[in-house]
Design a protein around this motif. Structure first.
Motif, PDB file in Angstrom:
ATOM      1  N   ARG A 106       0.820  -1.209   0.000  1.00 36.21           N
ATOM      2  CA  ARG A 106       0.000   0.000   0.000  1.00 36.21           C
ATOM      3  C   ARG A 106       0.857   1.263   0.000  1.00 36.21           C
ATOM      4  O   ARG A 106       0.504   2.279  -0.603  1.00 36.21           O
ATOM      5  CB  ARG A 106      -0.932   0.002   1.217  1.00 36.21           C
ATOM      6  N   ARG A 107       2.002   1.213   0.649  1.00 36.48           N
ATOM      7  CA  ARG A 107       2.861   2.391   0.753  1.00 36.48           C
ATOM      8  C   ARG A 107       3.493   2.795  -0.572  1.00 36.48           C
ATOM      9  O   ARG A 107       4.001   3.916  -0.702  1.00 36.48           O
ATOM     10  CB  ARG A 107       3.959   2.145   1.802  1.00 36.48           C
ATOM     11  N   VAL A 108       3.500   1.894  -1.571  1.00 38.47           N
ATOM     12  CA  VAL A 108       4.182   2.206  -2.830  1.00 38.47           C
ATOM     13  C   VAL A 108       3.217   2.406  -3.999  1.00 38.47           C
ATOM     14  O   VAL A 108       3.630   2.420  -5.149  1.00 38.47           O
ATOM     15  CB  VAL A 108       5.201   1.081  -3.188  1.00 38.47           C
ATOM     16  N   MET A 109       1.922   2.584  -3.693  1.00 46.14           N
ATOM     17  CA  MET A 109       0.938   2.726  -4.756  1.00 46.14           C
ATOM     18  C   MET A 109       0.020   3.909  -4.480  1.00 46.14           C
ATOM     19  O   MET A 109      -0.050   4.412  -3.346  1.00 46.14           O
ATOM     20  CB  MET A 109       0.106   1.443  -4.868  1.00 46.14           C
ATOM     21  N   PRO A 110      -0.692   4.408  -5.501  1.00 53.46           N
ATOM     22  CA  PRO A 110      -1.702   5.435  -5.265  1.00 53.46           C
ATOM     23  C   PRO A 110      -2.738   4.945  -4.247  1.00 53.46           C
ATOM     24  O   PRO A 110      -2.988   3.742  -4.141  1.00 53.46           O
ATOM     25  CB  PRO A 110      -2.324   5.632  -6.652  1.00 53.46           C
ATOM     26  N   TRP A 111      -3.368   5.885  -3.534  1.00 52.49           N
ATOM     27  CA  TRP A 111      -4.272   5.511  -2.443  1.00 52.49           C
ATOM     28  C   TRP A 111      -5.441   4.663  -2.922  1.00 52.49           C
ATOM     29  O   TRP A 111      -6.014   3.874  -2.170  1.00 52.49           O
ATOM     30  CB  TRP A 111      -4.787   6.768  -1.730  1.00 52.49           C
ATOM     31  N   PHE A 112      -5.787   4.786  -4.222  1.00 50.09           N
ATOM     32  CA  PHE A 112      -6.943   4.041  -4.736  1.00 50.09           C
ATOM     33  C   PHE A 112      -6.546   2.703  -5.377  1.00 50.09           C
ATOM     34  O   PHE A 112      -7.366   2.010  -5.961  1.00 50.09           O
ATOM     35  CB  PHE A 112      -7.710   4.890  -5.758  1.00 50.09           C
ATOM     36  N   GLY A 113      -5.248   2.340  -5.280  1.00 52.84           N
ATOM     37  CA  GLY A 113      -4.818   1.040  -5.775  1.00 52.84           C
ATOM     38  C   GLY A 113      -5.234  -0.073  -4.816  1.00 52.84           C
ATOM     39  O   GLY A 113      -5.762   0.180  -3.730  1.00 52.84           O
ATOM     40  N   SER A 114      -4.996  -1.306  -5.227  1.00 55.25           N
ATOM     41  CA  SER A 114      -5.355  -2.464  -4.400  1.00 55.25           C
ATOM     42  C   SER A 114      -4.105  -3.254  -4.045  1.00 55.25           C
ATOM     43  O   SER A 114      -3.407  -3.758  -4.924  1.00 55.25           O
ATOM     44  CB  SER A 114      -6.330  -3.387  -5.147  1.00 55.25           C
ATOM     45  N   PRO A 115      -3.823  -3.408  -2.743  1.00 55.04           N
ATOM     46  CA  PRO A 115      -2.611  -4.120  -2.319  1.00 55.04           C
ATOM     47  C   PRO A 115      -2.802  -5.634  -2.216  1.00 55.04           C
ATOM     48  O   PRO A 115      -1.918  -6.334  -1.742  1.00 55.04           O
ATOM     49  CB  PRO A 115      -2.330  -3.516  -0.945  1.00 55.04           C
ATOM     50  N   LYS A 116      -3.983  -6.105  -2.624  1.00 53.69           N
ATOM     51  CA  LYS A 116      -4.202  -7.549  -2.591  1.00 53.69           C
ATOM     52  C   LYS A 116      -3.447  -8.193  -3.743  1.00 53.69           C
ATOM     53  O   LYS A 116      -2.679  -7.539  -4.440  1.00 53.69           O
ATOM     54  CB  LYS A 116      -5.696  -7.838  -2.672  1.00 53.69           C
ATOM     55  N   ASN A 117      -3.639  -9.449  -3.949  1.00 48.96           N
ATOM     56  CA  ASN A 117      -2.937 -10.164  -5.021  1.00 48.96           C
ATOM     57  C   ASN A 117      -3.951 -10.660  -6.036  1.00 48.96           C
ATOM     58  O   ASN A 117      -4.777 -11.512  -5.682  1.00 48.96           O
ATOM     59  CB  ASN A 117      -2.152 -11.349  -4.429  1.00 48.96           C
ATOM     60  N   PRO A 118      -3.970 -10.121  -7.282  1.00 50.84           N
ATOM     61  CA  PRO A 118      -2.982  -9.239  -7.897  1.00 50.84           C
ATOM     62  C   PRO A 118      -2.859  -7.873  -7.205  1.00 50.84           C
ATOM     63  O   PRO A 118      -3.870  -7.301  -6.766  1.00 50.84           O
ATOM     64  CB  PRO A 118      -3.501  -9.050  -9.324  1.00 50.84           C
ATOM     65  N   VAL A 119      -1.626  -7.403  -7.155  1.00 52.75           N
ATOM     66  CA  VAL A 119      -1.338  -6.081  -6.613  1.00 52.75           C
ATOM     67  C   VAL A 119      -1.601  -5.077  -7.732  1.00 52.75           C
ATOM     68  O   VAL A 119      -0.807  -4.953  -8.676  1.00 52.75           O
ATOM     69  CB  VAL A 119       0.121  -5.994  -6.125  1.00 52.75           C
TER      70      VAL A 119
END
Length: 469
Positions: free
Chosen positions: A341-354
């Motif tokens: 989550r720290r390396v993506m835009p706030w609206f991205g998804s940190p699940k897998n697929p990332v």
């Protein structure tokens, strides 16, 4: 090298080559073979043999192989079928160690007697025979291209053995165009003597080969048990990928008329491949996709896989492919989720697929890759990219190669798929030249990782002495 006593060393590493049937005329097979040997950088001696020529491509020509003043390791024979056995006997008298018989017109057209006589002559003089009915052999570590195929072969770690001449020649050009590096290209044709098993055994101990790819039409009657037993030893050392032609009734009939081989029941071949640890591909594209991964990436140490993407659609396609092919996707724990989550835009998804989202830039990909490399929970990484206006694919490709080099000691397989226009094609070429396998669809990347996982599982099982069938 400690391999000099191997019977096939003169085939892959000849110190001198006679081209019997060398020609002065461009477009002739005997001309092309001599030209390819000269243009490929072969450092050994080349002797054109033609009773009607004094010189060919700047080299002194000889009326017969017997007139050559030096020792000859290999003789490439490209004369009419009616002359083959006569020049083979002369090669035997000269002390030639291996014959590469280009000429067709033997058992594949019912002329079994001439082929059997060829083998008898070879055995009488202690020679080995590759062919007949082939386009030749190339071994890039010594710059040897003794074929009448394309002169340019990209050096690499894939060995390709083919029972089809025309297809093999076509694929020589195709592999170069697709940035596939080859250690060897071997045409086997009728396999009157040397067969895919012996070639695979030599390549299994070759330090320049990491994976063996084979186009197979059929085996000689009565050789199935030998094939299984000896190929099982090969696959304990190197992955072997086979595409087997003649799966259908009509296809089997076509095989019989092509090389005179026995296609046999397709289910028997599938069972033999499985028990021998051979990976069976369904298409040429699939075979070389898998070979590219094996040739460039370390074998997986585990099965937990992470997909990093900037597009939800390709992420879903990759997820479907992973389930279809049995590639386990890691369920990230809270700590790993937080790191992504720290390396993506706030609206991205940190699940897998990332999912880094369509607004992801190079920094987002680099950050996510570093998280994946640094996590002990992640064994394998698949990176997906859909072309967007905010992220140049060539910039991304260069960044991926930098991160992969930075974390090389982590020994984690990394595969990439890029979907887009001409820029993505150029980006994939950059990745492939840097030995990072890149594919034009997510399914092909996932399929290639799945092949690596299946092979790793098989080798671990056989090493422990556990049955895999």
């Amino acid at each position: 090298m400690s391999r000099q006593r191997h019977p096939l060393d003169p085939l892959f590493m000849p110190r001198s080559i006679a081209v019997i049937g060398a020609s002065r005329h461009p477009g002739k097979i005997g001309y092309t073979i001599v030209r390819n040997l000269l243009e490929s950088g072969y450092k050994g001696r080349v002797y054109p043999v033609n009773p009607s020529a004094k010189e060919i491509l700047g080299l002194k020509a000889y009326p017969s192989v017997l007139d050559i003043p030096d020792e000859v390791d290999m003789a490439v024979i490209a004369v009419p079928v009616g002359l083959v056995n006569r020049v083979a006997r002369e090669a035997g008298e000269k002390g030639v160690k291996v014959l590469v018989v280009i000429t067709a017109g033997f058992s594949e057209v019912g002329n079994k007697e001439a082929e059997e006589e060829l083998v008898r002559i070879a055995r009488q003089y202690g020679m080995r025979v590759l062919g007949p009915n082939i386009f030749g052999i190339a071994y890039t570590p010594i710059g040897m291209n003794a074929t009448f195929g394309p002169s340019r072969i990209r050096e690499g770690n894939i060995a390709f053995i083919t029972q089809s001449g025309a297809l093999g020649i076509a694929l020589m050009g195709w592999t170069a165009m697709n940035e596939l590096g080859m250690s060897a290209v071997v045409s086997v044709g009728n396999m009157a003597d040397i067969d895919v098993v012996e070639l695979s055994e030599w390549l299994a101990d070759d330090p320049h080969t990491r994976v063996i790819a084979i186009y197979l039409e059929g085996l000689k009657p009565g050789t199935g048990k030998r094939f299984m037993e000896r190929m099982r030893e090969v696959t304990r050392k190197k992955p072997v990928i086979v595409i087997k032609a003649g799966r259908t009734r009509r296809g089997a009939a076509a095989v019989a008329s092509h090389t005179g081989s026995l296609a046999g029941a397709d289910t028997l071949y599938s069972a033999a491949f499985k028990q021998s640890g051979i990976l069976r591909a369904n298409t040429v594209e699939e075979m070389f996709d898998w070979a590219r991964a094996f040739a460039t990436q370390p074998l997986p140490r585990g099965r937990n896989t992470v997909i990093i993407t900037n597009g939800g659609g390709v992420g879903v396609l990759a997820t479907d492919a992973a389930e279809t092919h049995g590639v386990p996707l890691l369920q990230p724990d809270e700590d790993l989720v937080a790191r992504f989550r720290r390396v993506m835009p706030w609206f991205g998804s940190p699940k897998n697929p990332v999912d880094l989202s369509g607004q992801a830039g190079v920094d987002n990909y680099v950050g996510a890759l570093r998280v994946a490399y640094e996590s002990d929970k992640v064994d394998n990484i698949i990176v997906l990219y859909c072309q967007t206006a905010v992220l140049d694919p060539i910039d991304l490709a260069k960044a991926i190669t930098d991160v992969a080099e930075e974390y090389r000691d982590k020994q984690k397989p990394l595969l990439v798929a890029m979907v887009g226009g001409i820029e993505t094609f150029e980006a994939m070429k950059i990745l492939n030249r840097k030995n990072i396998p890149a594919y034009p669809s997510p399914e092909r990347a996932v399929s290639s990782l799945a092949a690596m996982l299946r092979y790793t599982w098989y080798r671990e099982k056989t090493t422990r002495g556990t049955r895999t069938d």
